[in-house]
Scaffold this motif. Structure first.
Motif, PDB file in Angstrom:
ATOM      1  N   VAL A  50      -4.384   3.436   3.531  1.00  0.00           N
ATOM      2  CA  VAL A  50      -4.331   2.445   2.622  1.00  0.00           C
ATOM      3  C   VAL A  50      -2.674   2.241   2.786  1.00  0.00           C
ATOM      4  CG1 VAL A  50      -4.161   1.936   0.056  1.00  0.00           C
ATOM      5  CG2 VAL A  50      -6.092   3.232   1.244  1.00  0.00           C
ATOM      6  N   LYS A  51      -1.776   2.909   3.062  1.00  0.00           N
ATOM      7  CA  LYS A  51      -0.257   2.716   3.319  1.00  0.00           C
ATOM      8  C   LYS A  51       0.165   1.922   1.901  1.00  0.00           C
ATOM      9  CE  LYS A  51      -0.076   2.288   8.160  1.00  0.00           C
ATOM     10  NZ  LYS A  51      -1.235   2.483   8.432  1.00  0.00           N
ATOM     11  N   PRO A  52       0.080   2.845   0.716  1.00  0.00           N
ATOM     12  CA  PRO A  52       0.570   2.237  -0.487  1.00  0.00           C
ATOM     13  C   PRO A  52       2.223   2.373  -0.425  1.00  0.00           C
ATOM     14  CG  PRO A  52       0.133   4.360  -0.781  1.00  0.00           C
ATOM     15  CD  PRO A  52      -0.411   4.057   0.492  1.00  0.00           C
ATOM     16  N   ASP A  53       2.732   1.249  -1.357  1.00  0.00           N
ATOM     17  CA  ASP A  53       4.242   1.275  -1.685  1.00  0.00           C
ATOM     18  C   ASP A  53       4.432   2.426  -2.763  1.00  0.00           C
ATOM     19  OD1 ASP A  53       4.923  -1.104  -0.259  1.00  0.00           O
ATOM     20  OD2 ASP A  53       3.518  -1.975  -1.582  1.00  0.00           O
ATOM     21  N   VAL A  54       3.459   2.542  -3.556  1.00  0.00           N
ATOM     22  CA  VAL A  54       3.694   3.535  -4.544  1.00  0.00           C
ATOM     23  C   VAL A  54       2.258   4.405  -4.901  1.00  0.00           C
ATOM     24  CG1 VAL A  54       4.403   4.067  -7.098  1.00  0.00           C
ATOM     25  CG2 VAL A  54       5.278   1.645  -5.864  1.00  0.00           C
ATOM     26  N   ILE A  55       2.584   5.807  -5.105  1.00  0.00           N
ATOM     27  CA  ILE A  55       1.426   6.431  -5.590  1.00  0.00           C
ATOM     28  C   ILE A  55       1.809   6.821  -7.167  1.00  0.00           C
ATOM     29  CG2 ILE A  55       0.090   8.660  -5.422  1.00  0.00           C
ATOM     30  CD1 ILE A  55       1.074   8.614  -2.596  1.00  0.00           C
ATOM     31  N   LEU A  56       0.721   6.385  -8.157  1.00  0.00           N
ATOM     32  CA  LEU A  56       1.018   6.809  -9.485  1.00  0.00           C
ATOM     33  C   LEU A  56       0.029   7.889  -9.785  1.00  0.00           C
ATOM     34  CD1 LEU A  56       1.355   3.610 -11.303  1.00  0.00           C
ATOM     35  CD2 LEU A  56       2.973   4.782 -10.633  1.00  0.00           C
ATOM     36  N   HIS A  57       0.399   9.025  -9.841  1.00  0.00           N
ATOM     37  CA  HIS A  57      -0.502  10.265  -9.638  1.00  0.00           C
ATOM     38  C   HIS A  57      -0.735  10.737 -11.277  1.00  0.00           C
ATOM     39  CE1 HIS A  57      -2.444  14.021  -8.957  1.00  0.00           C
ATOM     40  NE2 HIS A  57      -1.314  14.737  -8.919  1.00  0.00           N
ATOM     41  N   CYS A  58      -2.063  10.307 -11.543  1.00  0.00           N
ATOM     42  CA  CYS A  58      -2.594  10.399 -13.205  1.00  0.00           C
ATOM     43  C   CYS A  58      -3.561  11.599 -12.997  1.00  0.00           C
ATOM     44  CB  CYS A  58      -2.827   9.432 -13.923  1.00  0.00           C
ATOM     45  SG  CYS A  58      -1.899   8.118 -13.893  1.00  0.00           S
TER      46      CYS A  58
END
Length: 279
Positions: A50-58
């Protein structure tokens, strides 16, 4: 920005996705069915693809009482799952934001906890969430840790829903009055998270709605705003025993939010009003 949200089906995750869409970010929600964060190879492959810029880990193991019986599972999710995501973020140079909890403190304080105050969890849930924090700090430079407390939102089980249900069913409820903290509306928390991830202002933050109350005072306000005539009886923690010990004082200092130029979250009574309108 391209953003992965773990725990996307959860109470907070759903509002985070809505906020990302509102701000025109490309949001990719994952839940346990799509991605088991406890399997390192799966996490590496997914993040690399996916190569995200950000991971929001909820995503988290949040059953505080069950964690006392099964700390191993809680650790696998909250500790090792977070480590796996941090390692994957590091490999592709993504930012990571990890949601943590007031339970990393023992609740014996009398002043709001600052972000750099010593941690001392009372139970398994707090220990496993703190393990996640430690992995994030050890492995990453581009990280945000956001500790929150007393979360309620439209998409999950929470204290507000429980009170409304019990109030309607019984007309009378008993609620502890000697545990103090600050409620947090997921819509307000999601806005702060997205505002934060758009910056390079890394580090640990405390984010709850403004103001302080006991669970008893929270319940009284819920019935008042909902227009329900319910008798609320104040109980002590000892009168309401639970498997896991709760921190008595969970107030988190939000000084850092203001110091870094972010908008403080609204006060909890206004947040409750907005929530009751939403549901």
């Amino acid at each position: 920005m391209k953003v992965i949200v773990t725990g996307a089906a959860g109470q907070l995750g759903q509002d985070v996705l809505l906020e990302l869409e509102r701000k025109n970010h490309q949001a990719i929600g994952t839940d346990r069915a799509d991605l088991d964060i406890t399997i390192e190879g799966d996490v590496q492959a997914f993040i690399a693809e996916v190569k995200p810029d950000v991971i929001l880990h909820c995503a988290a193991y949040t059953n505080v009482d069950a964690a006392e019986e099964d700390e191993e599972t809680a650790y696998r999710v909250n500790g090792l799952g977070t480590k796996n995501l941090a390692l994957a973020a590091k490999q592709i140079g993504a930012k990571m934001l990890y949601i943590s909890t007031d339970y990393v403190f023992d609740g014996t304080g009398t002043d709001p906890y600052e972000v750099d105050d010593p941690t001392k969890p009372l139970g398994a849930y707090g220990r496993t969430k703190l393990a996640g924090e430690e992995f994030v700090q050890e492995l990453l430079e581009q990280f945000f840790i956001v500790r929150t407390a007393w979360v309620f939102g439209a998409h999950g089980h929470n204290f507000v829903k429980t009170m409304l249900r019990l109030g309607k069913e019984r007309g009378e409820v008993g609620v502890v009055h000697d545990q103090v903290g600050s409620p947090t509306y997921t819509v307000d928390l999601a806005k702060f998270m997205v505002e934060l991830m758009e910056t390079e202002k890394y580090g640990i933050y405390h984010a709850t709605n403004s103001g302080v109350c006991s669970w008893y005072e929270f319940a009284v306000e819920i019935f008042k705003q909902a227009g329900l005539n319910v008798k609320v009886n104040p109980l002590t923690t000892e009168q309401f025993p639970r498997p896991a010990e709760r921190p008595k004082y969970s107030v988190l200092s939000k000084k850092k939010i203001e110091a870094q130029g972010f908008t403080p979250l609204p006060n909890w009574q206004d947040a409750l009003t907005a929530y009751l309108k939403e549901v």
